[in-house]
Design a protein around this motif. Structure first.
Motif, PDB file in Angstrom:
ATOM      1  N   ARG A   1       5.483  14.827   7.625  1.00  0.00           N
ATOM      2  CA  ARG A   1       4.104  14.647   8.086  1.00  0.00           C
ATOM      3  C   ARG A   1       3.221  14.124   6.968  1.00  0.00           C
ATOM      4  O   ARG A   1       2.207  13.455   7.223  1.00  0.00           O
ATOM      5  CB  ARG A   1       3.540  15.986   8.557  1.00  0.00           C
ATOM      6  N   GLY A   2       3.581  14.457   5.736  1.00  0.00           N
ATOM      7  CA  GLY A   2       2.819  13.998   4.580  1.00  0.00           C
ATOM      8  C   GLY A   2       1.486  14.689   4.450  1.00  0.00           C
ATOM      9  O   GLY A   2       1.189  15.680   5.110  1.00  0.00           O
ATOM     10  N   GLY A   3       0.654  14.117   3.580  1.00  0.00           N
ATOM     11  CA  GLY A   3      -0.681  14.640   3.370  1.00  0.00           C
ATOM     12  C   GLY A   3      -0.707  15.851   2.461  1.00  0.00           C
ATOM     13  O   GLY A   3       0.318  16.435   2.125  1.00  0.00           O
ATOM     14  N   LYS A   4      -1.928  16.239   2.095  1.00  0.00           N
ATOM     15  CA  LYS A   4      -2.085  17.407   1.236  1.00  0.00           C
ATOM     16  C   LYS A   4      -1.615  18.676   1.931  1.00  0.00           C
ATOM     17  O   LYS A   4      -1.248  19.647   1.268  1.00  0.00           O
ATOM     18  CB  LYS A   4      -3.543  17.542   0.807  1.00  0.00           C
TER      19      LYS A   4
ATOM     20  N   VAL B   1       6.891  16.500  -3.295  1.00  0.00           N
ATOM     21  CA  VAL B   1       6.497  15.931  -1.996  1.00  0.00           C
ATOM     22  C   VAL B   1       6.120  14.461  -2.159  1.00  0.00           C
ATOM     23  O   VAL B   1       6.577  13.603  -1.397  1.00  0.00           O
ATOM     24  CB  VAL B   1       5.335  16.728  -1.377  1.00  0.00           C
ATOM     25  N   GLY B   2       5.281  14.160  -3.151  1.00  0.00           N
ATOM     26  CA  GLY B   2       4.892  12.765  -3.367  1.00  0.00           C
ATOM     27  C   GLY B   2       6.074  11.887  -3.698  1.00  0.00           C
ATOM     28  O   GLY B   2       6.212  10.774  -3.172  1.00  0.00           O
ATOM     29  N   GLY B   3       6.962  12.380  -4.569  1.00  0.00           N
ATOM     30  CA  GLY B   3       8.129  11.587  -4.945  1.00  0.00           C
ATOM     31  C   GLY B   3       9.068  11.339  -3.783  1.00  0.00           C
ATOM     32  O   GLY B   3       9.545  10.211  -3.591  1.00  0.00           O
ATOM     33  N   LEU B   4       9.353  12.371  -2.991  1.00  0.00           N
ATOM     34  CA  LEU B   4      10.253  12.207  -1.855  1.00  0.00           C
ATOM     35  C   LEU B   4       9.707  11.201  -0.850  1.00  0.00           C
ATOM     36  O   LEU B   4      10.460  10.386  -0.299  1.00  0.00           O
ATOM     37  CB  LEU B   4      10.492  13.551  -1.171  1.00  0.00           C
ATOM     38  N   LEU B   5       8.391  11.240  -0.618  1.00  0.00           N
ATOM     39  CA  LEU B   5       7.803  10.337   0.381  1.00  0.00           C
ATOM     40  C   LEU B   5       7.694   8.915  -0.146  1.00  0.00           C
ATOM     41  O   LEU B   5       8.022   7.954   0.555  1.00  0.00           O
ATOM     42  CB  LEU B   5       6.436  10.866   0.808  1.00  0.00           C
ATOM     43  N   ILE B   6       7.205   8.755  -1.371  1.00  0.00           N
ATOM     44  CA  ILE B   6       7.038   7.414  -1.924  1.00  0.00           C
ATOM     45  C   ILE B   6       8.385   6.730  -2.123  1.00  0.00           C
ATOM     46  O   ILE B   6       8.529   5.525  -1.898  1.00  0.00           O
ATOM     47  CB  ILE B   6       6.245   7.484  -3.236  1.00  0.00           C
ATOM     48  N   LYS B   7       9.383   7.494  -2.532  1.00  0.00           N
ATOM     49  CA  LYS B   7      10.706   6.915  -2.774  1.00  0.00           C
ATOM     50  C   LYS B   7      11.554   6.854  -1.504  1.00  0.00           C
ATOM     51  O   LYS B   7      12.714   6.443  -1.554  1.00  0.00           O
ATOM     52  CB  LYS B   7      11.436   7.737  -3.844  1.00  0.00           C
ATOM     53  N   ARG B   8      10.953   7.286  -0.366  1.00  0.00           N
ATOM     54  CA  ARG B   8      11.664   7.288   0.917  1.00  0.00           C
ATOM     55  C   ARG B   8      12.995   8.036   0.774  1.00  0.00           C
ATOM     56  O   ARG B   8      14.053   7.566   1.203  1.00  0.00           O
ATOM     57  CB  ARG B   8      11.933   5.868   1.396  1.00  0.00           C
ATOM     58  N   ALA B   9      12.937   9.205   0.159  1.00  0.00           N
ATOM     59  CA  ALA B   9      14.151   9.926  -0.199  1.00  0.00           C
ATOM     60  C   ALA B   9      14.380  11.189   0.620  1.00  0.00           C
ATOM     61  O   ALA B   9      15.230  12.006   0.267  1.00  0.00           O
ATOM     62  CB  ALA B   9      14.112  10.278  -1.690  1.00  0.00           C
TER      63      ALA B   9
ATOM     64  N   PHE C   1      -3.303  11.757  -1.069  1.00  0.00           N
ATOM     65  CA  PHE C   1      -3.112  12.308  -2.413  1.00  0.00           C
ATOM     66  C   PHE C   1      -2.337  11.365  -3.334  1.00  0.00           C
ATOM     67  O   PHE C   1      -1.782  11.774  -4.341  1.00  0.00           O
ATOM     68  CB  PHE C   1      -2.429  13.687  -2.346  1.00  0.00           C
ATOM     69  N   HIS C   2      -2.368  10.082  -2.975  1.00  0.00           N
ATOM     70  CA  HIS C   2      -1.637   9.089  -3.761  1.00  0.00           C
ATOM     71  C   HIS C   2      -2.135   9.033  -5.201  1.00  0.00           C
ATOM     72  O   HIS C   2      -1.342   8.986  -6.147  1.00  0.00           O
ATOM     73  CB  HIS C   2      -1.758   7.715  -3.098  1.00  0.00           C
ATOM     74  N   GLN C   3      -3.452   9.019  -5.377  1.00  0.00           N
ATOM     75  CA  GLN C   3      -4.003   8.933  -6.732  1.00  0.00           C
ATOM     76  C   GLN C   3      -3.649  10.173  -7.550  1.00  0.00           C
ATOM     77  O   GLN C   3      -3.313  10.065  -8.737  1.00  0.00           O
ATOM     78  CB  GLN C   3      -5.525   8.758  -6.676  1.00  0.00           C
ATOM     79  N   GLU C   4      -3.717  11.355  -6.918  1.00  0.00           N
ATOM     80  CA  GLU C   4      -3.352  12.578  -7.640  1.00  0.00           C
ATOM     81  C   GLU C   4      -1.884  12.547  -8.058  1.00  0.00           C
ATOM     82  O   GLU C   4      -1.536  12.936  -9.164  1.00  0.00           O
ATOM     83  CB  GLU C   4      -3.615  13.812  -6.774  1.00  0.00           C
ATOM     84  N   TYR C   5      -1.022  12.060  -7.140  1.00  0.00           N
ATOM     85  CA  TYR C   5       0.395  11.997  -7.465  1.00  0.00           C
ATOM     86  C   TYR C   5       0.648  11.024  -8.604  1.00  0.00           C
ATOM     87  O   TYR C   5       1.404  11.314  -9.538  1.00  0.00           O
ATOM     88  CB  TYR C   5       1.226  11.591  -6.242  1.00  0.00           C
ATOM     89  N   ARG C   6       0.025   9.846  -8.544  1.00  0.00           N
ATOM     90  CA  ARG C   6       0.238   8.852  -9.596  1.00  0.00           C
ATOM     91  C   ARG C   6      -0.252   9.364 -10.952  1.00  0.00           C
ATOM     92  O   ARG C   6       0.384   9.143 -11.982  1.00  0.00           O
ATOM     93  CB  ARG C   6      -0.472   7.536  -9.242  1.00  0.00           C
TER      94      ARG C   6
ATOM     95  N   PRO D   1       0.850  -1.205   0.000  1.00  0.00           N
ATOM     96  CA  PRO D   1       0.000   0.000   0.000  1.00  0.00           C
ATOM     97  C   PRO D   1       0.874   1.239   0.000  1.00  0.00           C
ATOM     98  O   PRO D   1       2.038   1.195   0.424  1.00  0.00           O
ATOM     99  CB  PRO D   1      -0.792  -0.140   1.304  1.00  0.00           C
ATOM    100  N   PRO D   2       0.350   2.360  -0.468  1.00  0.00           N
ATOM    101  CA  PRO D   2       1.150   3.590  -0.454  1.00  0.00           C
ATOM    102  C   PRO D   2       1.469   3.991   0.981  1.00  0.00           C
ATOM    103  O   PRO D   2       0.722   3.658   1.899  1.00  0.00           O
ATOM    104  CB  PRO D   2       0.234   4.616  -1.138  1.00  0.00           C
ATOM    105  N   PRO D   3       2.567   4.663   1.208  1.00  0.00           N
ATOM    106  CA  PRO D   3       2.873   5.132   2.561  1.00  0.00           C
ATOM    107  C   PRO D   3       1.728   5.968   3.117  1.00  0.00           C
ATOM    108  O   PRO D   3       1.049   6.682   2.378  1.00  0.00           O
ATOM    109  CB  PRO D   3       4.136   5.990   2.364  1.00  0.00           C
ATOM    110  N   MET D   4       1.519   5.876   4.407  1.00  0.00           N
ATOM    111  CA  MET D   4       0.436   6.632   5.034  1.00  0.00           C
ATOM    112  C   MET D   4       0.570   8.129   4.781  1.00  0.00           C
ATOM    113  O   MET D   4      -0.419   8.852   4.692  1.00  0.00           O
ATOM    114  CB  MET D   4       0.423   6.365   6.543  1.00  0.00           C
TER     115      MET D   4
END
Length: 374
Positions: free
Chosen positions: A174-177, A149-157, A110-115, A102-105
């Motif tokens: 913290r993530g999120g929109k 933001v989405g890339g840094l979090l999803i890629k754990r970067a 905003f996972h769908q928007e990022y994808r 699953p995508p990171p919490m």
């Protein structure tokens, strides 16, 4: 990769073997692979396959290369050597995509928007232009904020920037929109050349992967984020204020309080403005505050807004000596005397009440001003 896999394939004479290989893919790139243990039966030295095994592995993998995002594929290979054959024969008995995690919490909302944005960037890159500068020019600050933001979090970067930009790292973690909205306010405060550089570097990451950045580009990215970190403690310039006001009005009436917009109607809404509870003049004192976040915005009638502004202006030169706790005291003063008109209609018959609120607020603000050490 296929050739490296075939070097692991061995079958004893008149025996059989089984090997499961796990492959890691990102978009249309193979980023790594891991072999399992070779399960063999039979005695004697291992016999290795010929070139046709490379074609077998490659043919099984190619269909899985058409995809988006990070995923894993498992190939199960089975080999057998028959008496009289010079080499064993191998075949792929199973090829399947493993259930993606699953995508990171932190990006769940905003996972769908990022994808969708990520896919759009890839398509544009493949079909329109392979120049990062040209590609980046067509994206808004909000889209760039979503991508970074989405890339840094999803890629754990985030580790790439935690030393150079600790405040930015802590907010994005913290993530999120909310993190996306906050980072957009950072981008609007950056110098134009810094925004362009960030867009170009991140377009490369989105289209070619994080590992595509050279050592020099990683250093460039870290230095850029360090400069953005310093921007947080710098007062907003006029360009940033104008953009933030524009966004604030649009988003307050469409996202945060659309019901009030419907209540007012098009004509009456012309007489209402969006007020920042923590004024933009003090944004540099609150680096982690999303100055344009919904919790910091409210709509007020122009007469009310004019009255509030007069109270803030009464500080005069003392405003330059304000510390965060002083600003918070002033915000509380304004809220206590004016909150009855926040996000509500103003009746002209309340003019005397508005005048009384102003006088009371001015008296308290004068006391605050006197407490500030010259």
């Amino acid at each position: 990769m296929a050739r490296r896999v075939t070097r692991l394939l061995g079958v004893s004479r008149d025996g059989s073997s089984r090997l499961v290989v796990r492959l890691m893919l990102e978009d249309q790139r193979l980023v790594g692979w891991e072999p399992g243990e070779l399960d063999s039966s039979g005695d004697g030295p291992l016999l290795h396959p010929g070139e046709e095994a490379v074609t077998t592995v490659l043919g099984a993998l190619l269909p899985f290369m058409r995809g988006m995002g990070e995923r894993s594929v498992a190939l199960t290979l089975h080999g057998r050597h028959r008496h009289g054959d010079a080499q064993p024969r191998w075949q792929v008995v199973e090829a399947r995509t493993l259930e993606p995690p699953p995508p990171p919490m932190e990006v769940a909302d905003f996972h769908q928007e990022y994808r969708a944005l990520h896919e759009h960037i890839l398509v544009e890159f493949q079909d329109q232009s392979r120049q990062y500068a040209v590609l980046a020019a067509g994206f808004t600050l909000e889209q760039i904020a979503y991508a970074v933001v989405g890339g840094l979090l999803i890629k754990r970067a985030l580790v790439l920037i935690e030393v150079a930009a600790p405040t930015i790292t802590s907010v994005l973690a913290r993530g999120g929109k909310g993190a996306v909205s906050w980072f957009r306010t950072v981008l609007v405060r950056a110098a134009p050349e810094e925004r362009v550089l960030l867009q170009q570097l991140w377009m490369k990451v989105e289209t070619q992967g994080l590992n595509s950045l050279t050592v020099a580009e990683r250093q460039q990215f870290g230095a850029l984020m360090s400069r953005l970190e310093r921007v947080l403690s710098t007062p907003l310039d006029n360009y940033a204020k104008d953009r933030l006001r524009e966004w604030a009005r649009q988003e307050y009436f469409t996202l945060y309080n659309p019901q009030f917009a419907r209540l007012l109607g098009t004509q009456e809404m012309k007489f209402y403005q969006v007020h920042h509870l923590h004024p933009m003049e003090y944004a540099h004192l609150f680096p982690k505050l999303d100055i344009n976040g919904g919790f910091n915005l409210t709509a007020v009638h122009v007469d009310v807004h004019r009255s509030i502004s007069a109270v803030w202006r009464s500080l005069g030169g003392a405003s330059e000596r304000m510390k965060p706790q002083d600003v918070e005291r002033a915000v509380e003063i304004i809220h206590r005397h004016y909150h009855r008109w926040f996000g509500k209609r103003f009746d002209p018959r309340e003019a005397s009440a508005l005048a009384n609120a102003k006088n009371a607020a001015l008296e308290e603000m004068a006391a605050l001003k006197a407490s500030l050490t010259p």
